[in-house]
Design an enzyme around this catalytic site. Structure first.
Site, mmCIF file in Angstrom:
data_model
loop_
_atom_site.group_PDB
_atom_site.id
_atom_site.type_symbol
_atom_site.label_atom_id
_atom_site.label_comp_id
_atom_site.label_asym_id
_atom_site.label_seq_id
_atom_site.Cartn_x
_atom_site.Cartn_y
_atom_site.Cartn_z
ATOM 1 N N LYS A 23 -0.878 102.005 29.981
ATOM 2 C CA LYS A 23 -1.808 101.634 28.913
ATOM 3 C C LYS A 23 -2.885 100.737 29.515
ATOM 4 C CE LYS A 23 -2.179 98.575 24.827
ATOM 5 N NZ LYS A 23 -1.480 97.798 23.774
ATOM 6 N N ASP A 49 -8.340 94.205 23.659
ATOM 7 C CA ASP A 49 -7.803 94.639 22.365
ATOM 8 C C ASP A 49 -8.142 93.611 21.288
ATOM 9 O OD1 ASP A 49 -6.409 95.729 20.271
ATOM 10 O OD2 ASP A 49 -4.404 95.232 21.060
ATOM 11 N N LYS A 98 -7.611 91.228 15.006
ATOM 12 C CA LYS A 98 -6.619 90.185 15.286
ATOM 13 C C LYS A 98 -7.168 88.819 14.890
ATOM 14 C CE LYS A 98 -4.432 92.325 19.357
ATOM 15 N NZ LYS A 98 -3.060 92.412 18.808
ATOM 16 N N ASP A 150 -4.562 93.384 28.192
ATOM 17 C CA ASP A 150 -3.897 94.502 27.521
ATOM 18 C C ASP A 150 -3.991 95.809 28.322
ATOM 19 O OD1 ASP A 150 -2.287 95.248 25.406
ATOM 20 O OD2 ASP A 150 -3.949 95.849 24.117
ATOM 21 N N ASP A 206 -4.805 98.263 15.151
ATOM 22 C CA ASP A 206 -4.298 97.382 16.214
ATOM 23 C C ASP A 206 -3.067 97.984 16.903
ATOM 24 O OD1 ASP A 206 -4.220 95.194 17.839
ATOM 25 O OD2 ASP A 206 -3.344 93.832 16.340
ATOM 26 N N GLU A 266 -2.928 100.456 18.831
ATOM 27 C CA GLU A 266 -3.797 101.390 19.555
ATOM 28 C C GLU A 266 -3.203 101.876 20.863
ATOM 29 O OE1 GLU A 266 -3.896 98.244 19.947
ATOM 30 O OE2 GLU A 266 -4.078 98.080 22.118
ATOM 31 N N ARG A 296 -0.262 102.905 21.688
ATOM 32 C CA ARG A 296 0.540 104.126 21.560
ATOM 33 C C ARG A 296 -0.340 105.361 21.397
ATOM 34 N NH1 ARG A 296 3.542 101.550 16.443
ATOM 35 N NH2 ARG A 296 3.017 99.741 17.715
HETATM 36 N N1 BES Z 1 -1.680 94.667 22.686
HETATM 37 C C1 BES Z 1 -0.923 94.433 21.524
HETATM 38 C C2 BES Z 1 0.490 93.919 21.823
HETATM 39 C C3 BES Z 1 0.578 92.567 22.512
HETATM 40 C C4 BES Z 1 0.774 91.429 21.772
HETATM 41 C C5 BES Z 1 0.531 92.473 23.868
HETATM 42 C C6 BES Z 1 0.880 90.209 22.397
HETATM 43 C C7 BES Z 1 0.650 91.262 24.502
HETATM 44 C C8 BES Z 1 0.825 90.119 23.765
HETATM 45 C C9 BES Z 1 -0.784 95.720 20.714
HETATM 46 O O1 BES Z 1 -1.845 96.591 20.817
HETATM 47 C C10 BES Z 1 -0.681 95.316 19.293
HETATM 48 O O2 BES Z 1 -1.627 94.786 18.787
HETATM 49 N N2 BES Z 1 0.471 95.589 18.678
HETATM 50 C C11 BES Z 1 0.687 95.234 17.340
HETATM 51 C C12 BES Z 1 1.344 96.413 16.663
HETATM 52 C C13 BES Z 1 1.382 96.318 15.177
HETATM 53 C C14 BES Z 1 -0.014 96.419 14.604
HETATM 54 C C15 BES Z 1 2.246 97.423 14.658
HETATM 55 C C16 BES Z 1 1.587 94.020 17.315
HETATM 56 O O3 BES Z 1 2.436 93.886 18.189
HETATM 57 O O4 BES Z 1 1.404 93.174 16.446
HETATM 58 ZN ZN ZN Z 2 -2.949 96.487 22.522
HETATM 59 MN MN MN Z 3 -3.355 96.163 19.422
#
Ligand code: BES
Ligand code: ZN
Ligand code: MN
Length: 504
Positions: A270, A275, A282, A293, A352, A354, A356
């Protein structure tokens, strides 16, 4: 990346200047040359050791400044406990300990007498593992520091390079072993650099150019732009990128070090260079960390560097999906439905989630084009994995028990740990939606698992593993060999996984 230290291997000799480092086992058991050397200390080493309470315990050290009777300016005695208990990673960590001691001593030149108290087998490999620790501990992201060091405040400037000579009986063998470990070190430091680099400097195109630089090592690199990806119908990946002015890229790196007809091992990363969350934006606090990210893509690139650099006897392919997730008038919306390259329709309920979406197309592409023997993806995929496992284990999901065992073992020997979490039909149901084949979020619970279930829908029967490295790629606690923000997690793990199981 800072270029320090300057490392060399030379023949075993008595240190004459700068800082000398010698090893001691429990109860101050020295090697022959080291014993002779420390016996030159006026008043004896035992007295200093007694005052300091130093007994040669693993990881401890005794620091003698201007030792009377010796020509060197400083003598550091490093404890190894029992040499028999020191595995390869133990030596790597000890290299980190020594580097920290040299840093705080502001040493400019050091001779390390690599003559452990109890002579152990394959000493040259241990010296090389030790050198790896030195390099990894010395790493410092100082690209944007413009000033020379300020006394007493290392954070205020660049470190000065330190010259380190490892003195060892079979210097030739150590140098040979170092060729491989140096490649691993460079791979880890490359991954760290990519993660540390801010997003204004490293967009998808810039990242793809970094991947293309692996051609120097004999890696075949192809870069697909948006036009090519549109043709391939990679609408899941492209949908994420559509809010950014910077075009998405897919970089494909191939290292053919194995037999001609052997199916490759595939590594997929990824690479979200930043992000913001997109329209599902966010909160502001800590958002800067989302420059990391692209940690999965960084690890894949670092791994390909390591494998090619040490001429690994394996066929490997690295595929990284590079995009920026931005809110914009043209950005994708919650509720949008896209058709992935596989033909699967995805309802996007949160922009968010994204990573996946990027991986859905990257995994499908990799599996269809390369028919790999196995496929491992790495991603800073979910905050939930940090809630579950903290920063000490990456989340491991796999459809194959053998790979789970191999990854767990490689994790234990490199101390880049992984912990298996479940996949099952029940969790899979949580991402069903009436509006499309799948939705890109589950509910509040089991967030890392539903993310992994989503990925699995884009993998057929190929042996596959997913590593959620959100907690380990960056912001992990400092260790002997990781003293900064970006860790390069996964390069050493997967290099070992390959070396132990897939190289002839
Ligand atoms: N890049 C983030 C996950 C992340 C969070 C990486 C903290 C490193 C540190 C990912 O894209 C994300 O935002 N995931 C969301 C998913 C949710 C919207 C289902 C999350 O983990 O909150
Ligand atoms: Zn992300
Ligand atoms: Mn995200």
């Amino acid at each position: 990346m800072s270029q320090l230290p300057k490392l060399s291997f030379g023949k075993l000799a008595t240190p004459k200047s700068g800082t000398a480092v010698v090893f001691a086992g429990e109860d101050l058991a020295f090697g022959e040359l080291s014993a002779e050397f420390v016996n030159g200390v006026t008043g004896g080493i035992e007295r200093a050791a007694k005052v300091a309470g130093f007994k040669g315990k693993k990881g401890s050290h005794l620091d003698l400044i201007a030792p009377a009777g010796l020509e060197v300016d400083r003598l550091i005695v490093v404890g190894i406990g029992s040499a028999a208990d020191m595995d390869q990673n133990g030596w790597t960590k000890l290299g980190g300990t020594v580097m920290a001691a040299l840093k705080s001593a502001k040493a400019e030149q050091a001779s390390i007498v690599f003559e452990p108290a109890t002579v152990v087998e394959a000493l040259s490999h241990k010296a090389s593992a030790f050198a790896l620790g030195i390099k990894l501990a010395a790493y410092n992201f100082d690209t944007y520091k413009t000033k020379a060091p300020v006394e007493d405040d290392a954070d205020k400037g660049k470190d000065k390079p330190v010259k380190i000579d490892i003195a060892i009986e079979d210097a030739k063998a150590a140098k040979k072993a170092w060729e491989a470990d140096a490649a691993i070190s460079d791979g880890v430091c490359l991954a760290r650099d990519l993660v540390n680099e801010p997003a204004n400097m490293l967009g998808p195109v810039e990242f793809a150019k970094k991947a293309a630089q692996l051609e120097k090592l004999g890696v075949e690199v192809e870069i697909l732009g948006e036009k090519e990806m549109k043709k391939l119908k990679m609408n899941a990946l492209l949908g994420v990128a559509q809010g950014s002015v910077r075009p998405a890229q897919l970089a494909i790196m191939r290292w053919n070090g194995g037999k001609k007809d052997d199916k490759p091992l595939a590594f997929v990363g990824k690479g979200v260079v930043f992000d913001t969350g997109g329209i599902s934006i966010k909160p502001g606090a800590g958002m800067d960390e989302m420059k990391g990210d692209m940690g999965g893509a960084a690890t894949v690139t670092g791994l390909m560097h390591a494998l090619a650099g040490r001429k690994a006897k394996v066929n490997a392919v690295g595929v990284i999906g590079l995009v920026e997730n931005m809110p914009d008038g043209n950005a994708q919306r919650p509720g949008d439905i896209v058709t992935a390259m596989s033909g699967t329709t995805i309802e996007i309920l949160n922009t968010d989630a994204e990573g996946r979406l990027v991986l859905a197309d990257a995994l499908w592409y990799t599996q269809e084009r390369f028919k790999p023997a196995l496929m491992i993806d790495l991603a800073t995929l979910t905050g939930a994995v940090i809630i579950a496992l903290g920063n000490h284990n990456a989340g491991l999901f796999t459809n194959n028990d053998g790979i789970a065992e191999q990854l767990t073992a490689a994790g234990q020997s490199t101390e880049e740990l992984v912990w298996r979490l479940p996949l099952s039909k029940d969790y899979d149901k949580l991402i069903d939606t009436p509006n499309a084949d799948v939705k890109n979020i589950g509910g509040r619970s089991a967030g890392s698992i539903t993310a992994a279930q989503f990925l699995q829908r884009f993998v057929n029967d190929v042996p596959w593993a997913h590593l959620d490295i959100a907690g380990t790629a960056m912001g992990a606690p400092k260790t002997e060999i990781n003293t900064g923000w970006a860790s390069g997690f996964g390069v050493r793990l997967l290099d070992r996984f390959v070396a132990d199981n897939y190289e002839g």
